[in-house]
Motif scaffolding. Structure first.
Motif, PDB file in Angstrom:
ATOM      1  N   PRO A 148       0.815  -1.217   0.000  1.00 27.70           N
ATOM      2  CA  PRO A 148       0.000   0.000   0.000  1.00 27.70           C
ATOM      3  C   PRO A 148       0.852   1.272   0.000  1.00 27.70           C
ATOM      4  O   PRO A 148       0.484   2.259  -0.652  1.00 27.70           O
ATOM      5  N   LEU A 149       1.990   1.245   0.698  1.00 29.28           N
ATOM      6  CA  LEU A 149       2.877   2.406   0.688  1.00 29.28           C
ATOM      7  C   LEU A 149       3.424   2.659  -0.718  1.00 29.28           C
ATOM      8  O   LEU A 149       3.456   3.794  -1.196  1.00 29.28           O
ATOM      9  N   PHE A 150       3.839   1.574  -1.352  1.00 23.88           N
ATOM     10  CA  PHE A 150       4.374   1.696  -2.709  1.00 23.88           C
ATOM     11  C   PHE A 150       3.300   2.205  -3.671  1.00 23.88           C
ATOM     12  O   PHE A 150       3.567   3.015  -4.543  1.00 23.88           O
ATOM     13  N   ILE A 151       2.082   1.687  -3.507  1.00 20.49           N
ATOM     14  CA  ILE A 151       0.995   2.114  -4.393  1.00 20.49           C
ATOM     15  C   ILE A 151       0.725   3.604  -4.183  1.00 20.49           C
ATOM     16  O   ILE A 151       0.553   4.360  -5.148  1.00 20.49           O
ATOM     17  N   GLY A 152       0.729   4.017  -2.915  1.00 22.19           N
ATOM     18  CA  GLY A 152       0.528   5.440  -2.617  1.00 22.19           C
ATOM     19  C   GLY A 152       1.597   6.294  -3.280  1.00 22.19           C
ATOM     20  O   GLY A 152       1.301   7.318  -3.910  1.00 22.19           O
ATOM     21  N   ALA A 153       2.852   5.846  -3.168  1.00 19.67           N
ATOM     22  CA  ALA A 153       3.961   6.594  -3.772  1.00 19.67           C
ATOM     23  C   ALA A 153       3.815   6.626  -5.285  1.00 19.67           C
ATOM     24  O   ALA A 153       3.994   7.667  -5.927  1.00 19.67           O
ATOM     25  N   ASN A 154       3.445   5.472  -5.850  1.00 15.30           N
ATOM     26  CA  ASN A 154       3.238   5.400  -7.295  1.00 15.30           C
ATOM     27  C   ASN A 154       2.160   6.393  -7.750  1.00 15.30           C
ATOM     28  O   ASN A 154       2.323   7.088  -8.759  1.00 15.30           O
ATOM     29  N   ASN A 155       1.091   6.457  -6.983  1.00 17.26           N
ATOM     30  CA  ASN A 155      -0.016   7.313  -7.396  1.00 17.26           C
ATOM     31  C   ASN A 155       0.322   8.793  -7.260  1.00 17.26           C
ATOM     32  O   ASN A 155      -0.188   9.617  -8.026  1.00 17.26           O
ATOM     33  N   LEU A 156       1.183   9.114  -6.301  1.00 16.27           N
ATOM     34  CA  LEU A 156       1.669  10.496  -6.237  1.00 16.27           C
ATOM     35  C   LEU A 156       2.508  10.805  -7.478  1.00 16.27           C
ATOM     36  O   LEU A 156       2.330  11.838  -8.122  1.00 16.27           O
ATOM     37  N   LEU A 157       3.407   9.880  -7.802  1.00 13.70           N
ATOM     38  CA  LEU A 157       4.256  10.075  -8.982  1.00 13.70           C
ATOM     39  C   LEU A 157       3.435  10.131 -10.265  1.00 13.70           C
ATOM     40  O   LEU A 157       3.769  10.844 -11.203  1.00 13.70           O
ATOM     41  N   SER A 158       2.322   9.358 -10.283  1.00 12.64           N
ATOM     42  CA  SER A 158       1.512   9.325 -11.500  1.00 12.64           C
ATOM     43  C   SER A 158       0.833  10.668 -11.768  1.00 12.64           C
ATOM     44  O   SER A 158       0.405  10.957 -12.881  1.00 12.64           O
ATOM     45  N   GLU A 159       0.736  11.480 -10.710  1.00 15.03           N
ATOM     46  CA  GLU A 159       0.194  12.827 -10.914  1.00 15.03           C
ATOM     47  C   GLU A 159       1.218  13.700 -11.635  1.00 15.03           C
ATOM     48  O   GLU A 159       0.861  14.547 -12.460  1.00 15.03           O
ATOM     49  N   ILE A 160       2.492  13.469 -11.315  1.00 15.95           N
ATOM     50  CA  ILE A 160       3.558  14.283 -11.932  1.00 15.95           C
ATOM     51  C   ILE A 160       3.901  13.747 -13.326  1.00 15.95           C
ATOM     52  O   ILE A 160       3.926  14.489 -14.291  1.00 15.95           O
ATOM     53  N   PHE A 161       4.153  12.447 -13.396  1.00 10.01           N
ATOM     54  CA  PHE A 161       4.526  11.849 -14.690  1.00 10.01           C
ATOM     55  C   PHE A 161       3.313  11.105 -15.253  1.00 10.01           C
ATOM     56  O   PHE A 161       3.320   9.891 -15.398  1.00 10.01           O
ATOM     57  N   SER A 162       2.291  11.878 -15.588  1.00  6.55           N
ATOM     58  CA  SER A 162       1.013  11.239 -15.923  1.00  6.55           C
ATOM     59  C   SER A 162       1.079  10.453 -17.227  1.00  6.55           C
ATOM     60  O   SER A 162       0.242   9.595 -17.474  1.00  6.55           O
TER      61      SER A 162
END
Lengths: 507, 310
Positions: A148-162
């Motif tokens: 879940p931590l990794f998914i959260g981090a991924n989803n934050l990054l997905s906002e930047i590198f959409s």
């Protein structure tokens, strides 16, 4: 030389831990063969002794008979995690606080926990061993806390590198399993932060078992009495708290062969020594005999567990047993799953459609955290056989895609009164659209020309859940009823048609 | 083309080539009034996917008619299923790749390809061959598996579905090209260009729940209409659609249909399909529903149509 060996130990341990974190989080999904590492684990190899694990199992036993509990330092992800925690904790301690002290073993406690655990494994199946197996519990921690931590981090990054990172919609947390994982993790973290390998040497049944086998290992780490100046340097770095300078003994049942002591001793007084040599010099013949008896007892006990499990074989189970979750393909029956699954969550994490979750009551209160399938957010891919091929225990038997397409994990039930076509007299057919075997087909409604409604052939249904997932109505008109014993679906009809030659546009 | 016309064109072309002047303008001028009203609908049959497309788009007046320099373009194929191309469940990847290339050649600033898939999306994107073909051709493949990629729009002309969440790629683009594959459909009866709109909408369940036929027509009333609909009928699924079971469900029809009019192209494709399997545009309610709100016409004869056999 010991410095090199120690660095190899650290290197292998870090590699093991990283591979396990990859395997049990979304990051490693799709890496071909990543789950092979789960087969190099003691309990999975033991459980799958008759189905492919024998070699690895015997390898670990022989390794222990040669050098003691190297397994715990090199291959156990939970053990390595604790070494990491102890290391990090040491950064926050005073110089004095960092030092470990020798402690006496909690012999009675560890023997009781170990014997009871393996007895339960034999008598009630792997499902309870799931609560204490170090490998499986690391899987739960990774799957429920790290992923879940990794998914959260991924989803934050997905906002930047959409454009290049996609949003992961999946939330892996199932509260029952999360609470267990978090509580277990907390226990292990606290114990290791303060006392190094205390968990491994007090509670872990694998640690205890291998520890006792180590009592007759060919080589053991020993203090050379001629060299020792009793400076305590070795004791200070021994996270197993098993070096007793006073008596000059290293307790091999707790030593995880981390080699920290060998590299801090300025006199090079800690070395691997042939046991026969030590025994020859030892004054206490009684203790030598005692150790030998205990080791042989441990090996005999382990052998008995393997034999007893082999004799038990596979029970078919009760097909009438009511369950509310679907058993993953390859499991054959709830009975088989209960006997072999330690709820390591490998299948849960590997499922590309993320439909497998740890059970929380679906199989009854006694079978928590075993894998179960729901069709709320996705359904089972017709071309997919991933889950059955990642199970290290053989709880899910490896299936080819062709084999999996015949396994009936559930049966469709069509509840007409919920169906949109009947309710509103309008087209729908979402269920038919998703059915890969055409166990669902659309028939024209007599008296309502042009209107088609679904009909089902449950014997052809494999229970993939496409229909249930996609049915837009609530409550659903298509429901997959779980089967406590998997069936075999009749093969889909071959709708042959003539190749047709058309030369005109038709308009 | 008659012989005299051919000779004339060839002569002009030769001269133009020799003296390096822009032959196209001369040829166009030469064709006179006929060339000034471009085709509304083009049907081509008897070739390979790329060949069919090239003939078709040429007859439609070339991609430059639809895509202008610097525009953001979306090419929307059907990538609904985790199936390889021979099953005919998804749009042909060769066709998708060629369209992408052609858009870029016409001056598109970017081309985006996506679909809201039915099966698990990564499997669909990969095994359909479309993600690879599109990327190789220079397109950006966009994600469509999560609600966050969809934004709500109003559909004032709709009857049932007055609002829908539509994929941001469509909302943000200048023009989009609709590239469905021709298949029968257990629920909607046929899936062609109009039904392909379900892949730009997030909540497909809503459409199924509120009169599927009407909602498909409603979706096509969204103000940003595709500038071109290209129906892949190279492989057509005539039974067990839209997912299909085996390659037995597929007929090799080797055709393509293109039109600016979505209702007309679906009508034409359905008539073509009916030569393989009984089906009539009259029994496809969403066609007339869309015609009623003037999204397009089912009267193919009222359009300028060109039929090409290779």
């Amino acid at each position: 030389m010991y410095k090199v060996l120690r660095w190899i130990r650290v290197g292998v341990a870090i590699a093991t831990l990283l591979l396990f974190i990859l395997a049990f989080t979304f990051v490693g999904r799709g890496i071909e063969g990543i789950y092979t590492i789960t087969r190099f684990q003691f309990i999975p190899a033991m459980i799958s002794f008759l189905t492919g694990g024998a070699f690895v199992f015997l390898f670990f036993v022989v390794l222990t008979l040669l050098f003691g509990r190297v397994y715990c330092s090199l291959f156990c992800p939970l053990g390595i995690m604790q070494d990491g925690v102890a290391k990090v904790a040491s950064w926050f301690k005073s110089k004095k606080g960092k030092r470990f002290k020798y402690s006496k073993p909690h012999t009675t406690l560890r023997v009781i926990v170990c014997v009871v655990s393996f007895a339960v494994l034999v008598l009630f199946g792997a499902r309870f061993f799931a609560w204490i197996d170090p490998y499986s519990n690391f899987g739960k921690i990774a799957s429920q806390l790290i992923d879940p931590l990794f998914i959260g981090a991924n989803n934050l990054l997905s906002e930047i590198f959409s454009d290049s990172i996609f949003h992961r919609s999946h939330n892996p947390i199932i509260w029952g399993s999360f609470i267990f994982g978090a509580a277990f993790c907390l226990l292990v973290v606290v114990m290791s932060a303060f006392r190094g390998r205390l968990y491994c040497n007090t509670i872990c049944p694998v640690g205890t078992l291998l520890g006792y086998i180590s009592k007759i290992s060919l080589f053991k780490l020993a203090i050379s009495k001629d060299e020792c100046i009793k400076c305590n340097a070795c004791v200070n770095v021994c996270k197993s708290e098993c070096i007793d300078v006073k008596s000059g003994e290293v307790d091999e049942s707790r030593c995880v062969v981390c080699l920290n002591c060998t590299t801090v001793c300025k006199k090079h007084g800690l070395k691997f020594v042939r046991r026969s040599k030590i025994n020859g010099e030892s004054a206490d013949k009684g203790a030598v005999m005692q150790g030998r008896r205990e080791a042989i007892g441990a090996i005999a006990g382990l052998g008995a567990v393997v034999v007893a499990r082999g004799i038990q074989g596979n029970k078919a189970g009760d097909p009438a047993r009511e369950i509310t979750g679907i058993i993953p393909p390859g499991a054959r029956s709830l009975e088989h799953l209960k006997a072999n699954c330690t709820a390591c969550q490998a299948c849960v994490e590997a499922c590309p459609n993320r439909i497998i979750t740890p059970a929380f009551g679906e199989y009854g209160a006694a079978n928590l955290m075993l894998p179960t399938i729901h069709y709320k957010k996705q359904f089972c891919g017709f071309n997919c056989n991933v889950c059955s091929n990642v199970c290290p225990n053989g709880a899910l038997k490896s299936l080819s895609v062709e084999e999996k397409r015949k396994v009936q994990i559930g049966r469709v039930e069509f509840i007409e009164k919920n169906c949109i076509v009947f309710k509103h007299n309008t087209d729908c057919g979402a269920c038919d659209e998703h059915c890969p075997t055409k166990a669902i087909t659309m028939k024209e409604w007599e008296g309502k020309p042009g209107l088609y409604f679904p009909t089902v052939n449950p014997n052809m249904c494999i229970g993939c859940g496409g229909c249930e997932y996609v049915c837009p109505e609530s409550p659903k008109a298509m429901v997959i009823r779980p089967l406590a014993v998997h069936g075999e679906a009749i093969p889909p009809k071959q709708d042959l048609q003539e190749e047709k030659k058309v030369d005109d546009f038709g308009f | 083309m008659r012989r005299r016309e051919f000779l004339k064109t060839a002569l002009v072309g030769a001269v133009a080539g020799a003296v390096k002047i822009d032959g196209n303008t001369i040829l166009a001028a030469d064709k006179g009034a006929e060339a000034q009203t471009p085709n509304d609908l083009v049907a081509v049959m008897g070739g390979e996917p790329v060949e069919l497309y090239r003939k078709g788009i040429e007859a439609m007046g070339g991609m430059k008619r639809f895509v202008k320099k610097g525009q953001k373009v979306v090419v929307k194929p059907n990538i609904g299923w985790d199936k390889t191309p021979e099953y005919g469940a998804n749009t042909n990847p060769l066709l998708v790749g060629e369209i992408v290339k052609d858009c870029l050649k016409a001056g598109a600033a970017e081309v985006v390809v996506f679909d809201h898939t039915c099966d698990e999306w990564e499997g669909c994107y990969k095994n359909s061959g479309i993600a690879e073909a599109a990327e190789k051709a220079g397109a950006k493949v966009a994600y469509g598996h999560d609600e966050k990629y969809y934004k709500e729009v109003e559909l004032p002309l709709a009857v049932n579905m007055k609002k829908a969440k539509i994929h941001e790629a469509i909302i943000n683009c200048d023009v989009w090209i609709n590239v469905p594959v021709l298949k029968n459909h257990g629920g909607a009866k046929m899936t062609i260009s109009m039904k392909n709109y379900m892949g730009i909408v997030w909540d497909r369940g809503y459409l199924h729940k509120h009169n599927l036929q009407q909602c498909i027509a409603d979706a096509t009333t969204y103000e940003k209409r595709p500038v071109l609909n290209i129906v892949d009928a190279y492989r057509i699924m005539t039974q067990n659609g839209p997912k299909g079971k085996t390659t037995n469900d597929v007929q090799l029809a080797k055709a393509i249909f293109m039109s600016t009019d979505i209702v007309a192209v679906d009508t034409a494709a359905t008539k073509f399909f009916s030569q393989y399997k009984e089906m009539s545009p009259e029994n496809l309610p969403y066609l007339s529903m869309a015609q009623n709100v003037k999204v397009g016409t089912m009267d193919i004869n009222s359009l300028k149509v060109e039929r090409i056999k290779l």
